[in-house]
Design a protein around this motif. Structure first.
Motif, PDB file in Angstrom:
ATOM      1  N   MET A  53       0.830  -1.217   0.000  1.00  0.00           N
ATOM      2  CA  MET A  53       0.000   0.000   0.000  1.00  0.00           C
ATOM      3  C   MET A  53       0.857   1.257   0.000  1.00  0.00           C
ATOM      4  N   GLU A  54       2.090   1.132   0.466  1.00  0.00           N
ATOM      5  CA  GLU A  54       3.044   2.237   0.485  1.00  0.00           C
ATOM      6  C   GLU A  54       4.338   1.765  -0.147  1.00  0.00           C
ATOM      7  N   THR A  55       5.027   2.686  -0.807  1.00  0.00           N
ATOM      8  CA  THR A  55       6.303   2.294  -1.421  1.00  0.00           C
ATOM      9  C   THR A  55       7.468   2.823  -0.578  1.00  0.00           C
ATOM     10  N   ALA A  56       8.587   2.166  -0.684  1.00  0.00           N
ATOM     11  CA  ALA A  56       9.779   2.609   0.043  1.00  0.00           C
ATOM     12  C   ALA A  56      10.348   3.854  -0.634  1.00  0.00           C
ATOM     13  N   SER A  57      10.897   4.760   0.171  1.00  0.00           N
ATOM     14  CA  SER A  57      11.578   5.921  -0.418  1.00  0.00           C
ATOM     15  C   SER A  57      12.961   5.502  -0.913  1.00  0.00           C
ATOM     16  N   ARG A  58      13.583   4.623  -0.172  1.00  0.00           N
ATOM     17  CA  ARG A  58      14.877   4.045  -0.564  1.00  0.00           C
ATOM     18  C   ARG A  58      14.940   2.610  -0.059  1.00  0.00           C
ATOM     19  N   GLY A  59      15.835   1.828  -0.665  1.00  0.00           N
ATOM     20  CA  GLY A  59      16.010   0.454  -0.207  1.00  0.00           C
ATOM     21  C   GLY A  59      14.993  -0.475  -0.838  1.00  0.00           C
ATOM     22  N   GLU A  60      15.014  -1.731  -0.401  1.00  0.00           N
ATOM     23  CA  GLU A  60      14.103  -2.688  -1.033  1.00  0.00           C
ATOM     24  C   GLU A  60      13.496  -3.663  -0.032  1.00  0.00           C
ATOM     25  N   LEU A  61      12.336  -4.182  -0.452  1.00  0.00           N
ATOM     26  CA  LEU A  61      11.618  -5.212   0.300  1.00  0.00           C
ATOM     27  C   LEU A  61      11.440  -6.376  -0.645  1.00  0.00           C
ATOM     28  N   LEU A  62      11.994  -7.530  -0.294  1.00  0.00           N
ATOM     29  CA  LEU A  62      11.939  -8.677  -1.203  1.00  0.00           C
ATOM     30  C   LEU A  62      11.192  -9.821  -0.553  1.00  0.00           C
ATOM     31  N   ILE A  63      10.383 -10.505  -1.364  1.00  0.00           N
ATOM     32  CA  ILE A  63       9.746 -11.737  -0.887  1.00  0.00           C
ATOM     33  C   ILE A  63      10.254 -12.828  -1.833  1.00  0.00           C
ATOM     34  N   ASP A  64      10.895 -13.838  -1.288  1.00  0.00           N
ATOM     35  CA  ASP A  64      11.567 -14.866  -2.080  1.00  0.00           C
ATOM     36  C   ASP A  64      12.453 -14.240  -3.167  1.00  0.00           C
ATOM     37  N   ASP A  65      13.210 -13.256  -2.765  1.00  0.00           N
ATOM     38  CA  ASP A  65      14.189 -12.569  -3.622  1.00  0.00           C
ATOM     39  C   ASP A  65      13.585 -11.727  -4.741  1.00  0.00           C
ATOM     40  N   LYS A  66      12.255 -11.556  -4.723  1.00  0.00           N
ATOM     41  CA  LYS A  66      11.640 -10.673  -5.741  1.00  0.00           C
ATOM     42  C   LYS A  66      11.019  -9.472  -5.038  1.00  0.00           C
ATOM     43  N   PRO A  67      11.029  -8.305  -5.680  1.00  0.00           N
ATOM     44  CA  PRO A  67      10.443  -7.134  -5.025  1.00  0.00           C
ATOM     45  C   PRO A  67       8.975  -7.384  -4.676  1.00  0.00           C
ATOM     46  N   ILE A  68       8.577  -6.943  -3.509  1.00  0.00           N
ATOM     47  CA  ILE A  68       7.176  -7.066  -3.111  1.00  0.00           C
ATOM     48  C   ILE A  68       6.337  -6.247  -4.083  1.00  0.00           C
ATOM     49  N   PRO A  69       5.277  -6.852  -4.651  1.00  0.00           N
ATOM     50  CA  PRO A  69       4.496  -6.135  -5.655  1.00  0.00           C
ATOM     51  C   PRO A  69       4.014  -4.774  -5.154  1.00  0.00           C
ATOM     52  N   GLY A  70       3.957  -3.822  -6.071  1.00  0.00           N
ATOM     53  CA  GLY A  70       3.618  -2.436  -5.739  1.00  0.00           C
ATOM     54  C   GLY A  70       2.184  -2.242  -5.303  1.00  0.00           C
ATOM     55  N   GLU A  71       1.372  -3.280  -5.359  1.00  0.00           N
ATOM     56  CA  GLU A  71       0.023  -3.164  -4.806  1.00  0.00           C
ATOM     57  C   GLU A  71      -0.340  -4.482  -4.131  1.00  0.00           C
ATOM     58  N   PRO A  72      -1.326  -4.406  -3.207  1.00  0.00           N
ATOM     59  CA  PRO A  72      -1.668  -5.626  -2.463  1.00  0.00           C
ATOM     60  C   PRO A  72      -2.035  -6.768  -3.408  1.00  0.00           C
ATOM     61  N   ASP A  73      -1.592  -7.966  -3.118  1.00  0.00           N
ATOM     62  CA  ASP A  73      -2.031  -9.124  -3.891  1.00  0.00           C
ATOM     63  C   ASP A  73      -2.308 -10.280  -2.943  1.00  0.00           C
ATOM     64  N   GLN A  74      -2.579 -11.427  -3.535  1.00  0.00           N
ATOM     65  CA  GLN A  74      -3.060 -12.561  -2.766  1.00  0.00           C
ATOM     66  C   GLN A  74      -2.049 -13.090  -1.743  1.00  0.00           C
ATOM     67  N   SER A  75      -0.736 -12.804  -1.970  1.00  0.00           N
ATOM     68  CA  SER A  75       0.269 -13.407  -1.088  1.00  0.00           C
ATOM     69  C   SER A  75       0.233 -12.828   0.327  1.00  0.00           C
ATOM     70  N   ARG A  76      -0.373 -11.622   0.478  1.00  0.00           N
ATOM     71  CA  ARG A  76      -0.381 -10.992   1.798  1.00  0.00           C
ATOM     72  C   ARG A  76      -1.790 -10.534   2.160  1.00  0.00           C
TER      73      ARG A  76
END
Ligand SMILES: Nc1ncnc2c1ncn2[C@@H]1O[C@H](COP(=O)(O)OP(=O)(O)OP(=O)(O)O)[C@@H](O)[C@H]1O
Length: 262
Positions: free
Chosen positions: A50-73
């Motif tokens: 729901m919010e994007t990082a200003s800097r840095g990264e958030l990865l789920i299984d080494d892939k960036p967390i999708p930019g909008e909510p999806d079924q995984s969370r």
């Protein structure tokens, strides 16, 4: 696995989170505590997309967390977000319909029956079996939170995000909800991130407890520095002097008893 790598969040001049790096394995139950306004909800919203990082990264299984909510969370807020004009059963079914609608359109026939059965089974599981035909205004606060949890779980998320989900409930009801959430966590093999104001709840439910704290303050520019995770504790292995420090950070005026829920 979730990897948080040098993550920053800023709103304009207001630095909320500062340089956070962590790794969380599948199946961990992380509880997040810290003073009001230090960025815990913002952090959950970033995990949700729901919010994007200003800097840095958030990865789920080494892939960036999708930019909008999806079924995984899935997320459950303190103020539950159920639809007042839909019954308990419809509220859970619609969560599944939303997920599919983008691809398949509205559910009907066999697919709809299958979703109804799944929703009914899940509502039984969370203790709302007898209330499937009721409407949200006919439910107690605890029942509404059970419904919000069922809504999140029907999408079979791997990661469940809980933002003070039990904060508004009476102690007895909270104890029931604790039992339920621990059962669901084990049964569905979820990775859980849960914000709480109640340190004892954090210790009781979590396998790991994070303390968010702003360590640097500039009185001239209150937004200049953000919060960091100053303690990352494995529950059950916490030295008593560390415990005392954490109690002070999270409740500077009124120190809480830890362990009263066990
Ligand atoms: N959409 C937004 N735009 C601008 N500032 C925001 C936004 N969302 C949050 N903030 C700011 O970010 C900071 C952190 O807010 P957040 O709600 O994440 O804190 P919190 O630790 O969850 O607080 P609480 O424990 O009181 O719920 C606050 O200063 C808040 O005003």
């Amino acid at each position: 696995m979730i990897k948080i790598n040098k993550l920053w969040k800023e709103y304009g001049d207001n630095v909320v989170l500062e340089d956070i790096s962590k790794t969380v394995a599948d199946g961990e139950f992380v509880t997040l505590v810290g003073t009001s306004g230090c960025g815990k909800s913002t952090f959950l919203k970033m995990l949700l997309g729901m919010e994007t990082a200003s800097r840095g990264e958030l990865l789920i299984d080494d892939k960036p967390i999708p930019g909008e909510p999806d079924q995984s969370r899935g997320i459950v807020f303190q103020q539950y977000s159920v639809f007042p004009h839909l019954s308990v059963l419809e509220n859970v079914m619609i969560a599944r319909e939303f997920e599919r609608s983008a691809l398949l359109g509205k559910l009907f026939g066999v697919a709809k029956r299958k979703v109804r059965e799944e929703a009914q089974a899940l509502l039984e599981k969370v203790g709302l079996g007898p209330a499937v035909s009721k409407y949200p205004h006919e439910l107690s606060g605890g029942m509404r939170q059970r419904l919000a949890i069922a809504q999140a779980l029907i999408r079979k998320p791997r990661v469940l995000l809980l933002d003070e989900p039990f904060g508004a409930l009476d102690p007895g009801i909270r104890a029931d909800m604790h039992k339920l959430i621990l059962e669901l966590w084990r049964e569905h093999q979820l990775t859980v991130f849960m914000v709480t104001h109640d340190l004892s709840e954090g210790f009781y439910l979590g396998t790991r407890l994070w303390v968010f704290d702003k360590v640097r303050h500039d009185p001239q520019a209150p937004g200049a520095w953000g919060a960091k995770i100053t303690y990352d504790l494995t529950v059950g292995e916490i030295p008593s002097d560390t415990l005392a420090k954490v109690q002070k950070i999270t409740s500077p005026e009124e120190q809480q008893e830890v362990g009263e829920l066990t």
